[in-house]
Write a protein that holds these residues in place. Sequence first.
Motif, mmCIF file in Angstrom:
data_model
loop_
_atom_site.group_PDB
_atom_site.id
_atom_site.type_symbol
_atom_site.label_atom_id
_atom_site.label_comp_id
_atom_site.label_asym_id
_atom_site.label_seq_id
_atom_site.Cartn_x
_atom_site.Cartn_y
_atom_site.Cartn_z
ATOM 1 N N LEU A 125 13.332 54.960 17.035
ATOM 2 C CA LEU A 125 14.218 54.088 16.287
ATOM 3 C C LEU A 125 14.180 54.353 14.799
ATOM 4 O O LEU A 125 15.123 54.162 14.068
ATOM 5 C CB LEU A 125 13.838 52.529 16.818
ATOM 6 C CG LEU A 125 13.957 52.102 18.217
ATOM 7 C CD1 LEU A 125 13.511 50.711 18.436
ATOM 8 C CD2 LEU A 125 15.666 52.233 18.400
ATOM 9 N N ASP A 126 13.080 54.504 14.391
ATOM 10 C CA ASP A 126 12.819 54.927 12.807
ATOM 11 C C ASP A 126 13.547 56.036 12.515
ATOM 12 O O ASP A 126 14.182 56.104 11.411
ATOM 13 C CB ASP A 126 11.349 54.811 12.531
ATOM 14 C CG ASP A 126 10.487 53.657 12.501
ATOM 15 O OD1 ASP A 126 11.132 52.799 12.208
ATOM 16 O OD2 ASP A 126 9.301 53.978 12.433
ATOM 17 N N HIS A 172 13.760 47.912 14.844
ATOM 18 C CA HIS A 172 13.078 47.597 15.919
ATOM 19 C C HIS A 172 12.085 46.376 15.805
ATOM 20 O O HIS A 172 12.258 45.512 15.234
ATOM 21 C CB HIS A 172 11.892 49.066 16.441
ATOM 22 C CG HIS A 172 11.212 49.162 15.173
ATOM 23 N ND1 HIS A 172 9.838 48.880 15.174
ATOM 24 C CD2 HIS A 172 11.532 50.364 14.138
ATOM 25 C CE1 HIS A 172 9.254 49.634 14.147
ATOM 26 N NE2 HIS A 172 10.396 50.495 13.543
ATOM 27 N N HIS A 195 4.774 53.064 23.212
ATOM 28 C CA HIS A 195 5.742 52.012 22.514
ATOM 29 C C HIS A 195 5.760 52.649 21.154
ATOM 30 O O HIS A 195 6.877 52.276 20.375
ATOM 31 C CB HIS A 195 5.043 50.702 22.686
ATOM 32 C CG HIS A 195 5.419 50.071 23.835
ATOM 33 N ND1 HIS A 195 4.494 49.100 24.565
ATOM 34 C CD2 HIS A 195 6.586 49.872 24.782
ATOM 35 C CE1 HIS A 195 5.109 48.876 25.819
ATOM 36 N NE2 HIS A 195 6.184 49.383 25.764
ATOM 37 N N LYS A 250 18.213 47.218 21.892
ATOM 38 C CA LYS A 250 18.138 47.661 20.754
ATOM 39 C C LYS A 250 18.921 48.781 20.252
ATOM 40 O O LYS A 250 19.650 48.873 19.271
ATOM 41 C CB LYS A 250 16.534 47.928 20.343
ATOM 42 C CG LYS A 250 15.545 46.874 20.169
ATOM 43 C CD LYS A 250 14.155 47.387 19.970
ATOM 44 C CE LYS A 250 13.160 45.910 19.935
ATOM 45 N NZ LYS A 250 11.834 46.276 19.857
ATOM 46 N N ALA A 310 8.986 53.100 18.901
ATOM 47 C CA ALA A 310 9.369 52.764 17.496
ATOM 48 C C ALA A 310 9.745 53.812 16.500
ATOM 49 O O ALA A 310 10.535 53.702 15.790
ATOM 50 C CB ALA A 310 8.220 52.026 17.100
ATOM 51 N N LEU A 361 14.491 48.683 25.122
ATOM 52 C CA LEU A 361 14.840 49.674 23.805
ATOM 53 C C LEU A 361 16.266 49.930 24.073
ATOM 54 O O LEU A 361 16.795 50.075 23.279
ATOM 55 C CB LEU A 361 13.896 51.365 24.450
ATOM 56 C CG LEU A 361 14.389 52.449 23.735
ATOM 57 C CD1 LEU A 361 14.120 52.151 22.389
ATOM 58 C CD2 LEU A 361 13.775 53.639 24.344
#
Length: 169
Positions: free
Chosen positions: A162-163, A169, A155, A16, A159, A13
């Motif tokens: 990040l969205d 991602h 997880h 990213k 995600a 993470l």
Amino acid sequence: MVIGCSGGGKSTLSRKLAAALDLPNHSMDREVFWLPKWVERPRAEQREILSEIAKADRWLLDGTNPSSFDIRLPRTDLVIWVRLPRWRCLLGVYKRASQYVGRHRPDMADGCVEQWPDREFLSYIWNFERRFAPRIIQEIDRHGASVPVITLKSHGEMAHLLDLAGLPH
């Protein structure tokens, strides 16, 4: 800061987030804790390195170590606490080991070859929530009570974060 138990995905993470936000990404395992051959760096040197990193205007630090929250939290804008169930962290550690055992992992200090997790490390993960979460909460309250904390428990939630941020991602 991205914190949490080993195997939960905080390093992935962190990479990213740092790449997407153009932040210098600092792995505490790679830059602060370990010297070659799994020798732990002396505490005073760890704190000195962390102080230098935290002085910068922009950074992302991947690693928990609540004993250094006094250095990091006053300079932190956001804490992301990856707080996955212990079975998921154990699975993550075994998945990572199967990929890197006998080789150097990018998130680790030079000269630290990945090994199969031993009983002590597995016990650390198994007991992380009970033994370390109360101290993490205490140190956040003490040194960063006004710093927002986002807790991610899967997880999927990572995600989703990040969205929401419009990041890949």
